[in-house]
Write an enzyme that holds these catalytic residues in place. Structure first.
Site, PDB file in Angstrom:
ATOM      1  N   ASN A 150       9.418 -20.479  -4.830  1.00 54.80           N
ATOM      2  CA  ASN A 150       8.104 -20.632  -4.218  1.00 54.80           C
ATOM      3  C   ASN A 150       7.707 -19.469  -3.326  1.00 54.80           C
ATOM      4  O   ASN A 150       6.540 -19.272  -3.052  1.00 54.80           O
ATOM      5  CB  ASN A 150       8.039 -21.947  -3.426  1.00 54.80           C
ATOM      6  CG  ASN A 150       9.232 -22.144  -2.525  1.00 54.80           C
ATOM      7  OD1 ASN A 150      10.369 -22.123  -2.978  1.00 54.80           O
ATOM      8  ND2 ASN A 150       8.987 -22.306  -1.247  1.00 54.80           N
ATOM      9  N   HIS A 200      -0.049 -31.325  -6.251  1.00 50.84           N
ATOM     10  CA  HIS A 200      -0.918 -30.453  -5.451  1.00 50.84           C
ATOM     11  C   HIS A 200      -0.621 -28.976  -5.659  1.00 50.84           C
ATOM     12  O   HIS A 200      -1.301 -28.119  -5.105  1.00 50.84           O
ATOM     13  CB  HIS A 200      -0.893 -30.844  -3.965  1.00 50.84           C
ATOM     14  CG  HIS A 200       0.344 -30.452  -3.204  1.00 50.84           C
ATOM     15  ND1 HIS A 200       0.377 -29.377  -2.358  1.00 50.84           N
ATOM     16  CD2 HIS A 200       1.576 -30.998  -3.165  1.00 50.84           C
ATOM     17  CE1 HIS A 200       1.586 -29.290  -1.803  1.00 50.84           C
ATOM     18  NE2 HIS A 200       2.331 -30.264  -2.279  1.00 50.84           N
ATOM     19  N   THR A 236       3.317 -50.263  -4.230  1.00 51.37           N
ATOM     20  CA  THR A 236       2.166 -50.276  -5.138  1.00 51.37           C
ATOM     21  C   THR A 236       1.839 -48.847  -5.542  1.00 51.37           C
ATOM     22  O   THR A 236       1.744 -47.958  -4.699  1.00 51.37           O
ATOM     23  CB  THR A 236       0.953 -50.939  -4.446  1.00 51.37           C
ATOM     24  OG1 THR A 236       1.353 -52.251  -4.045  1.00 51.37           O
ATOM     25  CG2 THR A 236      -0.244 -51.017  -5.374  1.00 51.37           C
ATOM     26  N   CYS A 323       6.730 -24.376   4.948  1.00 50.41           N
ATOM     27  CA  CYS A 323       7.700 -25.204   5.674  1.00 50.41           C
ATOM     28  C   CYS A 323       8.409 -24.428   6.767  1.00 50.41           C
ATOM     29  O   CYS A 323       8.920 -25.014   7.710  1.00 50.41           O
ATOM     30  CB  CYS A 323       8.721 -25.769   4.714  1.00 50.41           C
ATOM     31  SG  CYS A 323       7.996 -26.219   3.154  1.00 50.41           S
TER      32      CYS A 323
HETATM   33  C1  LIG Z   1       5.897 -27.413  -2.668  1.00 46.03           C
HETATM   34  C2  LIG Z   1       7.277 -27.446  -3.143  1.00 46.03           C
HETATM   35  C3  LIG Z   1       8.096 -28.578  -2.976  1.00 46.03           C
HETATM   36  C4  LIG Z   1       7.635 -29.784  -2.210  1.00 46.03           C
HETATM   37  O1  LIG Z   1       6.646 -30.515  -2.893  1.00 46.03           O
HETATM   38  P1  LIG Z   1       5.777 -31.579  -2.083  1.00 46.03           P
HETATM   39  O2  LIG Z   1       4.966 -32.252  -3.148  1.00 46.03           O
HETATM   40  O3  LIG Z   1       4.946 -30.805  -1.125  1.00 46.03           O
HETATM   41  O4  LIG Z   1       6.728 -32.513  -1.429  1.00 46.03           O
HETATM   42  C5  LIG Z   1       9.366 -28.560  -3.483  1.00 46.03           C
HETATM   43  N1  LIG Z   1       9.832 -27.481  -4.138  1.00 46.03           N
HETATM   44  C6  LIG Z   1       9.091 -26.383  -4.330  1.00 46.03           C
HETATM   45  C7  LIG Z   1       9.665 -25.231  -5.092  1.00 46.03           C
HETATM   46  C8  LIG Z   1       7.797 -26.319  -3.839  1.00 46.03           C
HETATM   47  O5  LIG Z   1       7.075 -25.214  -4.014  1.00 46.03           O
END
Ligand SMILES: *Cc1c(COP(=O)(O)O)cnc(C)c1O
Length: 394
Positions: A150, A200, A236, A323
């Site tokens: 990421n 997302h 749910t 993060c």
């Molecule tokens: C964004 C991301 C996550 C976390 O996903 P969320 O839906 O925000 O919990 C985990 N791993 C990678 C590689 C990401 O880019």
């Protein structure tokens, strides 16, 4: 505003929003209810499951909805670890530059007595299959390696890593949150046993994701309660979000080729332009790289200041993962690829989507060199380097 932080999150597509609205307004029933209004929602959930499964070459029965990528990572890793433990296997292989949703679960498992081996990441941001092959032991119960990083965008040879695991009969999980919707994926051809995805990151809604679980692997539930998700995830179902996720994913795959072609052009232009800044370096592999990812280190600056000044000019970027922002620690990813602390602090990640334009890229290329020069001018460390008192690292 120029939004260049699509690895942190994306803007929802119109298609995804439109797919959600009917499930908030008319078809709002609980999928567990037996009357028609509930059953209609249940049917829609199944259709969404089929659509999502089809995008990654899975069967709908192998898709479990979660609250996102983090939950999917947690559930996959804890399940595989505890399945292994029952057979006396407590060795887990992963890599040093995984997302914290993986690394922190592994820390927790270490406290439970598991032995976690984090493979080194090469300077170009790659983990190779031979490293995995060398690390696998009789008591290895899980290999978890991310599909694409990421921060620095490098794409791992997932099919080959999967093949190594398959041959040694070790379950293979991949955090594919950055890859799903952006790269072609087939869990069977790529020998993937467990895969995490999050809506997302591909123009779907936040707070929804999925875990692919190959038939035969026992899944442990993290949330106890009702029998939703075949007893593996109580609560749910978030029907509107699931519908938005399925629509966004189908849309991402139907436009993937044209989107990626555009992104490769924009990425190439950005990399070419930013490379001209002195004492800079591209992080991550130049070729095996997410089409929208650009990540640079600039010597002699603080990433945080760079981001604030870019924000003043209307540019949204990041210096690593969302993060780690707010903490002053350098990115664990940049440290893992061997960047010294000093340089790891001065990084810039631009992550593009197909919504970005050539004009925006030119504006970024105008702003970044100016801001870097401005910050360097104010830096005592930079002055020492320029006068030869201190050495350059890049
Ligand atoms: C964004 C991301 C996550 C976390 O996903 P969320 O839906 O925000 O919990 C985990 N791993 C990678 C590689 C990401 O880019």
């Amino acid at each position: 505003m120029i939004y260049a932080d699509n690895a942190a999150t994306t803007k929802m597509s119109r298609t995804a929003i439109d797919a959600m609205l009917p499930y908030m307004e008319e078809i709002f029933g609980n999928p567990s209810s037996l009357y028609e209004a509930g059953q209609e929602a249940a049917k829609a959930l199944w259709t969404a499951r089929e659509r999502i499964a089809a995008c990654i070459g899975a069967a709908p029965q192998e898709i479990y909805f979660t609250s996102g990528g983090s939950e999917a990572d947690n559930q996959a890793i804890l399940s595989a670890a505890h399945n292994g433990e029952k057979k006396g296997k407590k060795h887990i292989i992963s890599s040093a530059f995984e997302h914290h949703a993986v690394l922190h679960v592994l820390k927790k498992l270490e406290k439970e007595g598991f032995e976690v081996e984090l493979l080194d990441v090469h300077e170009n941001g790659m983990v190779y299959p031979d490293q995995v092959a060398d690390a696998i032991r009789e008591d290895t119960c899980l290999v978890t390696i991310m599909y694409a990083n990421n921060e620095i965008g490098s794409i791992m040879p997932i099919a080959e890593i999967g093949a190594v695991c398959r041959e040694k009969k070790v379950p293979f999980h991949t955090d594919a949150v950055q890859a799903v919707g952006h790269l072609p994926i087939n869990v069977n051809e790529q020998n993937i046993d467990l895969l995490s995805l999050s809506a997302h990151k591909f123009h779907g809604p936040k707070g929804i994701g999925a875990l692919y679980v190959r038939r035969g692997i026992i899944l442990e539930s993290l949330i106890e309660g009702g029998a939703q998700e075949r007893g593996k995830r109580a609560g749910t179902e978030n029907v509107p979000a699931v519908m938005g996720m399925a629509a966004a994913l189908a849309e991402a795959y139907s436009h993937m080729e044209e989107n990626n072609k555009k992104l490769l052009g924009l990425r190439g232009r950005l990399i070419e332009g930013l490379s001209k800044i002195s004492h800079s370096a591209l992080n991550g592999d130049a070729k095996s790289r997410l089409p929208g990812n650009v990540n640079f280190c600039f010597e002699g600056i603080e990433g945080e200041s760079l981001l604030l000044l870019l924000d003043d000019r209307g540019i949204c970027a990041s210096s690593g993962s969302a993060c780690t922002s707010g903490s002053l620690d350098p990115s664990h990813v940049l440290l893992a690829i061997g960047r010294p602390h000093e340089v790891a602090h001065g990084s810039l990640r631009l992550s593009l989507s197909a919504d970005n334009t050539e004009e925006e890229v030119e504006q970024i290329l105008q702003a970044v060199p100016e801001v870097v020069a401005y910050l360097r001018n104010m830096s005592p460390l930079w002055k020492d380097k320029m006068s030869g008192k201190k050495e350059f690292v890049l």
